[in-house]
Design a protein around this motif. Structure first.
Motif, PDB file in Angstrom:
ATOM      1  N   ASN A 206     -12.430  14.341  16.550  1.00  0.00           N
ATOM      2  CA  ASN A 206     -11.796  13.025  17.454  1.00  0.00           C
ATOM      3  C   ASN A 206     -10.595  13.088  17.765  1.00  0.00           C
ATOM      4  OD1 ASN A 206     -12.158  10.340  18.295  1.00  0.00           O
ATOM      5  ND2 ASN A 206     -11.922   9.233  16.131  1.00  0.00           N
ATOM      6  N   PRO A 207     -10.398  13.914  18.593  1.00  0.00           N
ATOM      7  CA  PRO A 207      -8.677  14.238  19.032  1.00  0.00           C
ATOM      8  C   PRO A 207      -8.306  12.981  19.887  1.00  0.00           C
ATOM      9  CG  PRO A 207     -10.383  15.624  20.443  1.00  0.00           C
ATOM     10  CD  PRO A 207     -10.933  15.070  19.453  1.00  0.00           C
ATOM     11  N   ILE A 208      -8.909  12.067  20.513  1.00  0.00           N
ATOM     12  CA  ILE A 208      -8.355  11.126  21.172  1.00  0.00           C
ATOM     13  C   ILE A 208      -8.225   9.820  19.959  1.00  0.00           C
ATOM     14  CG2 ILE A 208      -9.108  11.828  23.680  1.00  0.00           C
ATOM     15  CD1 ILE A 208     -11.283   9.750  23.488  1.00  0.00           C
ATOM     16  N   ASN A 209      -8.678   9.874  19.002  1.00  0.00           N
ATOM     17  CA  ASN A 209      -8.778   8.835  18.053  1.00  0.00           C
ATOM     18  C   ASN A 209      -9.288   7.625  18.375  1.00  0.00           C
ATOM     19  OD1 ASN A 209      -7.917   8.233  15.402  1.00  0.00           O
ATOM     20  ND2 ASN A 209      -5.898   7.431  15.964  1.00  0.00           N
ATOM     21  N   LEU A 210     -10.604   7.973  18.883  1.00  0.00           N
ATOM     22  CA  LEU A 210     -11.452   6.766  19.208  1.00  0.00           C
ATOM     23  C   LEU A 210     -11.740   5.728  17.979  1.00  0.00           C
ATOM     24  CD1 LEU A 210     -13.138   5.152  21.228  1.00  0.00           C
ATOM     25  CD2 LEU A 210     -15.000   6.794  20.475  1.00  0.00           C
ATOM     26  N   ASN A 211     -11.501   4.499  18.142  1.00  0.00           N
ATOM     27  CA  ASN A 211     -11.838   3.599  17.047  1.00  0.00           C
ATOM     28  C   ASN A 211     -11.941   2.222  17.764  1.00  0.00           C
ATOM     29  OD1 ASN A 211     -12.217   1.949  14.640  1.00  0.00           O
ATOM     30  ND2 ASN A 211     -11.143   3.490  13.589  1.00  0.00           N
ATOM     31  N   PRO A 212     -13.061   1.723  17.990  1.00  0.00           N
ATOM     32  CA  PRO A 212     -13.452   0.251  18.572  1.00  0.00           C
ATOM     33  C   PRO A 212     -12.781  -0.743  17.876  1.00  0.00           C
ATOM     34  CG  PRO A 212     -15.551   1.329  17.666  1.00  0.00           C
ATOM     35  CD  PRO A 212     -14.586   2.219  17.842  1.00  0.00           C
ATOM     36  N   MET A 213     -12.714  -0.520  16.656  1.00  0.00           N
ATOM     37  CA  MET A 213     -12.137  -1.566  15.667  1.00  0.00           C
ATOM     38  C   MET A 213     -10.943  -2.066  16.152  1.00  0.00           C
ATOM     39  SD  MET A 213     -12.716  -3.806  13.327  1.00  0.00           S
ATOM     40  CE  MET A 213     -14.161  -2.997  12.268  1.00  0.00           C
ATOM     41  N   ARG A 214      -9.978  -1.275  16.711  1.00  0.00           N
ATOM     42  CA  ARG A 214      -8.537  -1.835  17.185  1.00  0.00           C
ATOM     43  C   ARG A 214      -8.848  -2.874  18.005  1.00  0.00           C
ATOM     44  NH1 ARG A 214      -6.390   2.277  17.664  1.00  0.00           N
ATOM     45  NH2 ARG A 214      -4.711   2.308  15.916  1.00  0.00           N
ATOM     46  N   ASP A 215      -9.601  -2.772  19.119  1.00  0.00           N
ATOM     47  CA  ASP A 215      -9.856  -3.686  20.260  1.00  0.00           C
ATOM     48  C   ASP A 215     -10.319  -4.844  19.873  1.00  0.00           C
ATOM     49  OD1 ASP A 215      -8.662  -1.818  22.033  1.00  0.00           O
ATOM     50  OD2 ASP A 215     -10.950  -1.129  22.469  1.00  0.00           O
ATOM     51  N   ILE A 216     -11.217  -4.792  18.852  1.00  0.00           N
ATOM     52  CA  ILE A 216     -11.966  -6.139  18.423  1.00  0.00           C
ATOM     53  C   ILE A 216     -10.917  -6.915  17.582  1.00  0.00           C
ATOM     54  CG2 ILE A 216     -13.623  -7.168  16.591  1.00  0.00           C
ATOM     55  CD1 ILE A 216     -15.340  -4.573  17.193  1.00  0.00           C
ATOM     56  N   LEU A 217     -10.103  -6.330  16.901  1.00  0.00           N
ATOM     57  CA  LEU A 217      -8.929  -7.084  16.129  1.00  0.00           C
ATOM     58  C   LEU A 217      -8.033  -7.685  16.915  1.00  0.00           C
ATOM     59  CD1 LEU A 217      -8.369  -4.531  13.112  1.00  0.00           C
ATOM     60  CD2 LEU A 217      -9.560  -6.833  12.904  1.00  0.00           C
ATOM     61  N   ASN A 218      -7.613  -7.029  17.915  1.00  0.00           N
ATOM     62  CA  ASN A 218      -6.531  -7.425  18.747  1.00  0.00           C
ATOM     63  C   ASN A 218      -7.025  -8.710  19.798  1.00  0.00           C
ATOM     64  OD1 ASN A 218      -4.060  -6.193  18.600  1.00  0.00           O
ATOM     65  ND2 ASN A 218      -5.072  -4.352  19.425  1.00  0.00           N
ATOM     66  N   ARG A 219      -8.669  -8.844  19.855  1.00  0.00           N
ATOM     67  CA  ARG A 219      -9.244  -9.841  20.591  1.00  0.00           C
ATOM     68  C   ARG A 219      -9.345 -11.042  19.657  1.00  0.00           C
ATOM     69  NH1 ARG A 219     -12.977  -5.771  22.691  1.00  0.00           N
ATOM     70  NH2 ARG A 219     -14.432  -6.763  21.352  1.00  0.00           N
ATOM     71  N   GLN A 220      -9.576 -10.902  18.620  1.00  0.00           N
ATOM     72  CA  GLN A 220     -10.121 -11.754  17.551  1.00  0.00           C
ATOM     73  C   GLN A 220      -8.853 -12.619  16.974  1.00  0.00           C
ATOM     74  OE1 GLN A 220     -13.066 -12.858  16.304  1.00  0.00           O
ATOM     75  NE2 GLN A 220     -13.991 -12.032  18.091  1.00  0.00           N
ATOM     76  N   ILE A 221      -7.721 -11.804  16.559  1.00  0.00           N
ATOM     77  CA  ILE A 221      -6.549 -12.366  16.006  1.00  0.00           C
ATOM     78  C   ILE A 221      -5.170 -12.307  16.660  1.00  0.00           C
ATOM     79  CG2 ILE A 221      -4.986 -11.787  14.003  1.00  0.00           C
ATOM     80  CD1 ILE A 221      -7.424 -10.404  12.474  1.00  0.00           C
ATOM     81  N   ASP A 222      -4.426 -13.395  16.661  1.00  0.00           N
ATOM     82  CA  ASP A 222      -3.489 -13.776  17.370  1.00  0.00           C
ATOM     83  C   ASP A 222      -2.124 -13.257  16.487  1.00  0.00           C
ATOM     84  OD1 ASP A 222      -1.038 -14.448  18.688  1.00  0.00           O
ATOM     85  OD2 ASP A 222      -1.842 -16.190  19.515  1.00  0.00           O
ATOM     86  N   PHE A 223      -2.064 -12.047  16.562  1.00  0.00           N
ATOM     87  CA  PHE A 223      -0.953 -11.331  15.732  1.00  0.00           C
ATOM     88  C   PHE A 223       0.519 -11.884  15.814  1.00  0.00           C
ATOM     89  CE2 PHE A 223      -4.325  -8.130  15.135  1.00  0.00           C
ATOM     90  CZ  PHE A 223      -4.502  -7.989  14.094  1.00  0.00           C
ATOM     91  N   ALA A 224       0.912 -12.223  16.917  1.00  0.00           N
ATOM     92  CA  ALA A 224       2.109 -12.817  17.040  1.00  0.00           C
ATOM     93  C   ALA A 224       2.149 -14.143  16.494  1.00  0.00           C
ATOM     94  CB  ALA A 224       2.506 -12.836  18.717  1.00  0.00           C
ATOM     95  N   ARG A 225       1.323 -14.816  16.610  1.00  0.00           N
ATOM     96  CA  ARG A 225       1.503 -16.306  16.128  1.00  0.00           C
ATOM     97  C   ARG A 225       1.360 -16.069  14.698  1.00  0.00           C
ATOM     98  NH1 ARG A 225      -3.711 -19.657  17.362  1.00  0.00           N
ATOM     99  NH2 ARG A 225      -4.759 -17.981  16.052  1.00  0.00           N
ATOM    100  N   MET A 226       0.598 -15.101  14.056  1.00  0.00           N
ATOM    101  CA  MET A 226       0.223 -15.148  12.439  1.00  0.00           C
ATOM    102  C   MET A 226       1.741 -14.668  11.984  1.00  0.00           C
ATOM    103  SD  MET A 226      -2.677 -12.829  10.403  1.00  0.00           S
ATOM    104  CE  MET A 226      -2.126 -11.371  10.788  1.00  0.00           C
ATOM    105  N   GLN A 227       2.338 -13.782  12.794  1.00  0.00           N
ATOM    106  CA  GLN A 227       3.687 -13.274  12.237  1.00  0.00           C
ATOM    107  C   GLN A 227       4.528 -14.402  12.083  1.00  0.00           C
ATOM    108  OE1 GLN A 227       4.590  -9.932  14.612  1.00  0.00           O
ATOM    109  NE2 GLN A 227       2.979  -8.707  13.841  1.00  0.00           N
ATOM    110  N   LYS A 228       4.621 -15.148  12.952  1.00  0.00           N
ATOM    111  CA  LYS A 228       5.828 -16.134  12.931  1.00  0.00           C
ATOM    112  C   LYS A 228       5.788 -17.391  12.054  1.00  0.00           C
ATOM    113  CE  LYS A 228       4.557 -18.317  17.478  1.00  0.00           C
ATOM    114  NZ  LYS A 228       4.895 -18.356  18.742  1.00  0.00           N
TER     115      LYS A 228
END
Length: 343
Positions: free
Chosen positions: A125-147
């Motif tokens: 898996n040399p390009i490090n494919l993982n669909p979970m990252r995209d799902i998490l970024n769509r579901q969670i507003d990390f900037a809001r959660m952090q601040k």
């Protein structure tokens, strides 16, 4: 005895184990607790799927309180089960991200078992494919959660170089931190954060309990446990042996923390340690032993929505039963007797 909050709710911290798709059981537990409304969640410590569920609750709560958290959990678990959105290979990769145990037998997963014996994810898996990252970024507003302030969140990962646990706090957490917490080393490349490489947090804390002792006011900790500590049957097939080895491995650090907590409890109760300086933790547990007894470890990668809903409903039933039986014990006494767990 702890006093309830001014609105009558009782305050607790949550410790959420990882367990792949079995994390849908935890989804059900959280949904029922949030719907019940009598409990205030001060903090969450989670690993792997527990980290995902914890982050969803924290972010959803920021947007819409208890109902917002419930909606965000529903949305995520529905999203990862949308088979029409994924190719067969992508579903296998997503399932592997969620698993933490040997997969079900199929051509694709059998290939993964075979190839991982001879090659690392840096090879296949040399390009490090993982669909979970995209799902998490769509579901969670990390900037809001952090601040924003609110429910404290602790996510655990294992530092590859030092072999030590790393606990990330809410103000720092991104999708990468959650990915690190669930990074199985034979399936995915280590996740690099701040110049350090991280693997699945379950190796060193599944989940980590200690952040809930040092950084919270609540003395009650509710553990949602997916991996059984005890099994009556002796494993005999290669798959059964591997599954049991994984369960033991991913419970080892939890049992070590049980021993430490029980030791401090005993010394506080005996008056050796002063109560005004040492936290007297009251442990509680909702476990999935009954709900999952008919499902092998391989189902940890089963993302069919009907299966996830089955586990969610089981979690809801378990939470309702626990609340009916033990809500009045919160703030008064522990309902998980640790000396029985470590004897």
């Amino acid at each position: 005895m702890d006093r309830p909050l001014s609105d009558g709710r009782k305050q607790i911290s949550l410790a959420l184990q990882g367990g792949g798709a079995h994390g849908a059981f935890t989804w059900g537990v959280l949904d029922e607790i949030l719907k019940d409304g009598r409990i205030a969640i001060e903090a969450i410590s989670g690993t792997s799927a527990g980290a995902v569920n914890g982050a969803l609750v924290v972010d959803g709560w920021s947007e819409g309180g208890a109902e917002g958290a419930r909606k965000e959990l529903d949305s995520f678990w529905r999203a990862i089960s949308a088979d029409s959105l994924w190719s067969s290979g992508q579903r296998d990769l997503l399932g592997r991200f969620l698993s933490g145990a040997s997969p079900a037998s199929s051509l694709a997963t059998a290939w993964f078992d075979w190839i991982s014996t001879f090659a690392s994810p840096y090879d296949f898996n040399p390009i490090n494919l993982n669909p979970m990252r995209d799902i998490l970024n769509r579901q969670i507003d990390f900037a809001r959660m952090q601040k924003e302030d609110g429910v404290k969140l602790f996510i655990s990962a294992t530092n590859v170089r030092t072999g030590k646990i790393k606990v990330f706090e809410r103000k720092d957490i991104t999708a990468d931190h959650i990915m690190a917490s669930a990074c199985l080393p034979m399936m995915f490349q280590a996740v690099e954060i701040g110049g350090e490489a991280y693997w699945d947090g379950g190796y060193m804390g599944n989940p980590a309990l200690f952040p809930l002792f040092y950084s919270t006011a609540a003395d009650d900790v509710l553990l949602v446990q997916l991996n059984p500590i005890m099994r009556k049957e002796i494993p005999r097939t290669a798959r059964e042996i591997q599954d049991r080895m994984n369960e033991i491995t991913f419970n080892a650090t939890l049992l070590r923390e049980f021993r430490a907590v029980e030791f401090v409890q005993r010394l506080v109760d005996q008056g050796v340690l002063p109560r005004d300086r040492y936290k007297r933790v009251r442990m509680h547990r909702i476990d999935a032993d009954k709900a999952l007894k008919d499902f092998g470890a391989s189902t940890k990668m089963d993302s069919r929505y009907d299966f996830l809903l089955t586990l969610k409903r089981a979690g809801q039933r378990a939470a309702r039963h626990w609340l009916a039986k033990h809500f009045d014990d919160l703030g008064v006494r522990e309902t998980l007797i640790l000396r029985d767990e470590i004897a």
